[in-house]
Design a protein around this motif. Structure first.
Motif, PDB file in Angstrom:
ATOM      1  N   GLY A  91       0.768  -1.237   0.000  1.00  0.00           N
ATOM      2  CA  GLY A  91       0.000   0.000   0.000  1.00  0.00           C
ATOM      3  C   GLY A  91       0.797   1.284   0.000  1.00  0.00           C
ATOM      4  N   CYS A  92       2.134   1.200  -0.151  1.00  0.00           N
ATOM      5  CA  CYS A  92       2.944   2.425  -0.079  1.00  0.00           C
ATOM      6  C   CYS A  92       2.907   3.226  -1.381  1.00  0.00           C
ATOM      7  CB  CYS A  92       4.378   2.106   0.327  1.00  0.00           C
ATOM      8  SG  CYS A  92       5.319   1.175  -0.902  1.00  0.00           S
ATOM      9  N   GLY A  93       2.374   2.649  -2.457  1.00  0.00           N
ATOM     10  CA  GLY A  93       2.212   3.389  -3.706  1.00  0.00           C
ATOM     11  C   GLY A  93       3.094   2.946  -4.853  1.00  0.00           C
ATOM     12  N   LYS A  94       3.667   1.766  -4.744  1.00  0.00           N
ATOM     13  CA  LYS A  94       4.607   1.284  -5.771  1.00  0.00           C
ATOM     14  C   LYS A  94       3.963   1.197  -7.150  1.00  0.00           C
ATOM     15  CE  LYS A  94       5.341  -2.556  -3.561  1.00  0.00           C
ATOM     16  NZ  LYS A  94       4.452  -2.268  -2.415  1.00  0.00           N
ATOM     17  N   THR A  95       2.833   0.517  -7.221  1.00  0.00           N
ATOM     18  CA  THR A  95       2.185   0.301  -8.524  1.00  0.00           C
ATOM     19  C   THR A  95       1.737   1.615  -9.141  1.00  0.00           C
ATOM     20  OG1 THR A  95       1.421  -1.873  -7.792  1.00  0.00           O
ATOM     21  CG2 THR A  95       0.353  -0.928  -9.728  1.00  0.00           C
ATOM     22  N   SER A  96       1.130   2.475  -8.328  1.00  0.00           N
ATOM     23  CA  SER A  96       0.660   3.765  -8.839  1.00  0.00           C
ATOM     24  C   SER A  96       1.814   4.583  -9.389  1.00  0.00           C
ATOM     25  CB  SER A  96      -0.045   4.551  -7.725  1.00  0.00           C
ATOM     26  OG  SER A  96      -1.224   3.882  -7.318  1.00  0.00           O
ATOM     27  N   LEU A  97       2.935   4.594  -8.692  1.00  0.00           N
ATOM     28  CA  LEU A  97       4.078   5.374  -9.170  1.00  0.00           C
ATOM     29  C   LEU A  97       4.638   4.816 -10.475  1.00  0.00           C
ATOM     30  CD1 LEU A  97       6.141   6.369  -6.010  1.00  0.00           C
ATOM     31  CD2 LEU A  97       4.899   7.875  -7.586  1.00  0.00           C
ATOM     32  N   MET A  98       4.716   3.488 -10.592  1.00  0.00           N
ATOM     33  CA  MET A  98       5.223   2.913 -11.841  1.00  0.00           C
ATOM     34  C   MET A  98       4.267   3.155 -13.001  1.00  0.00           C
ATOM     35  SD  MET A  98       8.243   1.949 -11.278  1.00  0.00           S
ATOM     36  CE  MET A  98       8.631   1.074 -12.800  1.00  0.00           C
ATOM     37  N   ARG A  99       2.978   3.233 -12.719  1.00  0.00           N
ATOM     38  CA  ARG A  99       2.008   3.583 -13.761  1.00  0.00           C
ATOM     39  C   ARG A  99       2.092   5.066 -14.127  1.00  0.00           C
ATOM     40  NH1 ARG A  99      -1.736  -0.389 -14.808  1.00  0.00           N
ATOM     41  NH2 ARG A  99      -1.951  -2.037 -13.243  1.00  0.00           N
ATOM     42  N   LEU A 100       2.521   5.868 -13.164  1.00  0.00           N
ATOM     43  CA  LEU A 100       2.488   7.320 -13.329  1.00  0.00           C
ATOM     44  C   LEU A 100       3.743   7.899 -13.960  1.00  0.00           C
ATOM     45  CD1 LEU A 100       1.140  10.080 -12.740  1.00  0.00           C
ATOM     46  CD2 LEU A 100       2.092   9.936 -10.412  1.00  0.00           C
ATOM     47  N   VAL A 101       4.919   7.529 -13.451  1.00  0.00           N
ATOM     48  CA  VAL A 101       6.137   8.259 -13.843  1.00  0.00           C
ATOM     49  C   VAL A 101       6.487   8.104 -15.314  1.00  0.00           C
ATOM     50  CG1 VAL A 101       7.160   8.334 -11.542  1.00  0.00           C
ATOM     51  CG2 VAL A 101       7.614   6.358 -13.022  1.00  0.00           C
ATOM     52  N   LYS A 102       6.005   7.061 -15.951  1.00  0.00           N
ATOM     53  CA  LYS A 102       6.321   6.889 -17.374  1.00  0.00           C
ATOM     54  C   LYS A 102       5.719   8.003 -18.236  1.00  0.00           C
ATOM     55  CE  LYS A 102       2.494   3.631 -18.281  1.00  0.00           C
ATOM     56  NZ  LYS A 102       2.161   2.297 -18.838  1.00  0.00           N
ATOM     57  N   HIS A 103       4.713   8.703 -17.692  1.00  0.00           N
ATOM     58  CA  HIS A 103       4.043   9.744 -18.469  1.00  0.00           C
ATOM     59  C   HIS A 103       4.881  11.007 -18.613  1.00  0.00           C
ATOM     60  CE1 HIS A 103       0.183   7.702 -18.982  1.00  0.00           C
ATOM     61  NE2 HIS A 103       0.350   7.258 -17.750  1.00  0.00           N
ATOM     62  N   ILE A 104       5.965  11.146 -17.848  1.00  0.00           N
ATOM     63  CA  ILE A 104       6.789  12.349 -17.990  1.00  0.00           C
ATOM     64  C   ILE A 104       7.673  12.281 -19.231  1.00  0.00           C
ATOM     65  CG2 ILE A 104       6.755  12.773 -15.507  1.00  0.00           C
ATOM     66  CD1 ILE A 104       9.629  11.819 -15.347  1.00  0.00           C
ATOM     67  N   VAL A 105       7.751  11.108 -19.858  1.00  0.00           N
ATOM     68  CA  VAL A 105       8.551  10.959 -21.089  1.00  0.00           C
ATOM     69  C   VAL A 105       7.696  10.289 -22.168  1.00  0.00           C
ATOM     70  CG1 VAL A 105      10.878  11.011 -20.123  1.00  0.00           C
ATOM     71  CG2 VAL A 105       9.556   8.900 -20.002  1.00  0.00           C
ATOM     72  N   PRO A 106       6.651  10.982 -22.637  1.00  0.00           N
ATOM     73  CA  PRO A 106       5.751  10.371 -23.636  1.00  0.00           C
ATOM     74  C   PRO A 106       6.437  10.083 -24.965  1.00  0.00           C
ATOM     75  CG  PRO A 106       5.289  12.710 -23.389  1.00  0.00           C
ATOM     76  CD  PRO A 106       6.246  12.351 -22.299  1.00  0.00           C
ATOM     77  N   HIS A 107       7.608  10.671 -25.186  1.00  0.00           N
ATOM     78  CA  HIS A 107       8.358  10.462 -26.430  1.00  0.00           C
ATOM     79  C   HIS A 107       9.218   9.204 -26.376  1.00  0.00           C
ATOM     80  CE1 HIS A 107      10.850  12.637 -23.604  1.00  0.00           C
ATOM     81  NE2 HIS A 107      11.936  12.275 -24.267  1.00  0.00           N
ATOM     82  N   VAL A 108       9.264   8.540 -25.210  1.00  0.00           N
ATOM     83  CA  VAL A 108      10.097   7.353 -25.023  1.00  0.00           C
ATOM     84  C   VAL A 108       9.215   6.106 -25.045  1.00  0.00           C
ATOM     85  CG1 VAL A 108      11.606   6.141 -23.387  1.00  0.00           C
ATOM     86  CG2 VAL A 108      11.825   8.611 -23.698  1.00  0.00           C
ATOM     87  N   ARG A 109       9.734   5.037 -25.613  1.00  0.00           N
ATOM     88  CA  ARG A 109       8.997   3.773 -25.640  1.00  0.00           C
ATOM     89  C   ARG A 109       8.598   3.371 -24.226  1.00  0.00           C
ATOM     90  NH1 ARG A 109      11.318  -2.105 -27.740  1.00  0.00           N
ATOM     91  NH2 ARG A 109       9.411  -3.291 -27.382  1.00  0.00           N
ATOM     92  N   SER A 110       7.328   3.102 -24.023  1.00  0.00           N
ATOM     93  CA  SER A 110       6.807   2.864 -22.683  1.00  0.00           C
ATOM     94  C   SER A 110       6.750   1.376 -22.348  1.00  0.00           C
ATOM     95  CB  SER A 110       5.404   3.470 -22.556  1.00  0.00           C
ATOM     96  OG  SER A 110       4.974   3.442 -21.217  1.00  0.00           O
ATOM     97  N   TYR A 111       6.357   1.089 -21.107  1.00  0.00           N
ATOM     98  CA  TYR A 111       6.219  -0.285 -20.637  1.00  0.00           C
ATOM     99  C   TYR A 111       4.791  -0.507 -20.153  1.00  0.00           C
ATOM    100  CZ  TYR A 111       7.013   2.281 -16.278  1.00  0.00           C
ATOM    101  OH  TYR A 111       6.939   3.199 -15.259  1.00  0.00           O
TER     102      TYR A 111
END
Length: 220
Positions: A91-111
């Protein structure tokens, strides 16, 4: 390129400038990234979403990694060529952060973030093709590593995610395809679950980014 502006992100009528473009290089501003993540988080997860100051160091490291600031990553012990293993209590927020931080680089191939239990459930239905499917060249974040059940296909047990990790390791060595993961388990628990061989490969696959062991459950 005249229109090259990876630091500018548009969300509906809103425009976020995450830094300055200097030649072909973006000089990112972490405070501006933080503000964007707050807004994007509420879009993805609802108005109750919040970023916590106590997690600033973890979020900072993830952002450095995502923008591929190799020099700054090296200072905090991260290798931009490896994936991220994000660890911390339930519940510390791991999944949410991994779903979120990728959006700061929309020009990079995502996961794609995939719960490990879903991979095991797929294996139980269609068998070993599942391991090949998730051992391919796509980028994945394996969510909740180590708490998935044992796979079973035609009466034979299989440590499905262990096999997927071995396949991902070969991809990493031969094609530099990165893998990310989240887990509630510590290194010893992961070794018990997957064995020493897989745990050894994981050290080469992942950078470790860890929440404080006392991080509270933010879902309560």
């Amino acid at each position: 390129m005249k229109d090259y502006a990876p630091h500018i992100i548009k969300e509906g009528n809103l425009e976020f400038h995450l830094g300055r473009l200097e030649g072909s290089r973006v000089n990112y501003d972490f405070e501006k990234i933080w503000q964007y993540l707050l807004v994007k988080g509420k879009m993805l997860f609802g108005e109750r979403f919040h970023l916590y100051e106590v997690d600033r160091e973890v979020i900072y490291k993830l952002c450095l990694y995502m923008i591929k600031d190799a020099a700054s990553c090296k200072k905090v012990g991260l290798d931009v060529n490896k994936g991220i293993l994000l660890t911390g209590p339930v519940g510390c927020g791991k999944t949410s952060l991994m779903r979120l931080v990728k959006h700061i680089v929309p020009h990079v191939r995502s996961y794609e973030v995939i719960p490990t239990r879903n991979i095991v459930f797929a294996f139980n239905h269609i068998g070993y093709d599942t391991i090949q499917q998730f051992g391919n060249s796509k980028f994945f974040c394996l969510d909740d590593l180590g708490v998935e059940p044992t796979g079973r296909y035609f009466g034979k047990d299989c440590n499905v995610i262990g096999e997927v990790l071995l396949s991902r390791y070969e991809l990493f060595l031969n094609h530099q395809v990165r893998t990310h993961a989240t887990t509630n388990l510590n290194a010893k628990e992961l070794e018990v679950h997957y064995g020493n061989r897989v745990r050894s490969r994981m050290r080469q696959l992942f950078n470790l980014v860890a929440f404080d062991k006392k991080s509270r459950d933010k879902r309560r």
